[in-house]
Design a protein around this motif. Structure first.
Motif, short mmCIF file in Angstrom:
data_model
loop_
_atom_site.label_atom_id
_atom_site.label_comp_id
_atom_site.label_asym_id
_atom_site.label_seq_id
_atom_site.Cartn_x
_atom_site.Cartn_y
_atom_site.Cartn_z
N SER A 11 0.82 -1.20 0.00
CA SER A 11 0.00 0.00 0.00
C SER A 11 0.86 1.26 0.00
O SER A 11 1.98 1.25 0.51
N LEU A 13 -0.18 3.79 1.66
CA LEU A 13 -0.53 4.44 2.94
C LEU A 13 0.54 4.19 3.99
O LEU A 13 1.17 3.14 4.00
N VAL A 75 -8.97 -0.38 -3.37
CA VAL A 75 -9.15 1.07 -3.36
C VAL A 75 -9.08 1.61 -1.93
O VAL A 75 -8.42 2.63 -1.67
N TYR A 77 -7.51 0.62 0.60
CA TYR A 77 -6.17 0.60 1.19
C TYR A 77 -5.10 1.14 0.24
O TYR A 77 -3.91 0.94 0.48
N GLU A 78 -5.56 1.78 -0.84
CA GLU A 78 -4.64 2.37 -1.82
C GLU A 78 -3.55 1.38 -2.20
O GLU A 78 -2.35 1.66 -2.14
#
Length: 108
Positions: A11, A13, A75, A77-78
């Motif tokens: 990810s 994030l 989406v 968790y990018e």
């Protein structure tokens, strides 16, 4: 037959935001039919996160895959990369404990 879905996500994030989103979405997973347990882990070396889903049957997993909740995981968790693997449960060390306790499947 019980099945395990293993999902590994890379990810964009940071760890804190990823965990915030996990907790935000957790209540929705409690309502998934046939999902017995879900566990998350993090690879300290790479920062990748895994989700290990325990389903009572392959049919329950197939039904979950068709849901908006499942489709939005990358989406939410990018995700930069996602790896999914499905396994039949062959053996359980302690069949009287854990996500498959009480299952009628002899291997669980």
């Amino acid at each position: 037959m019980p099945v395990i879905l293993f999902v590994r996500i890379t990810s964009g994030l940071d760890a804190q935001e990823f965990e915030r989103r996990l907790l935000e979405r957790r209540p929705r997973f409690r309502d998934v039919p046939g999902l017995l347990q879900k566990v998350h882990g993090r690879d300290n070396a790479t920062g990748d996160v895994c989700g290990i889903y325990f389903f009572e049957s392959e049919e329950a997993l197939d039904a979950f895959r068709e849901t908006e909740l499942a489709r939005t995981i990358p989406v939410a968790y990018e995700a930069v990369a996602v790896r999914r693997e499905v396994y039949e449960v062959l053996y359980s060390l302690r069949p009287d404990r854990g996500p498959f306790a009480g299952s009628s499947h002899p291997a669980a």
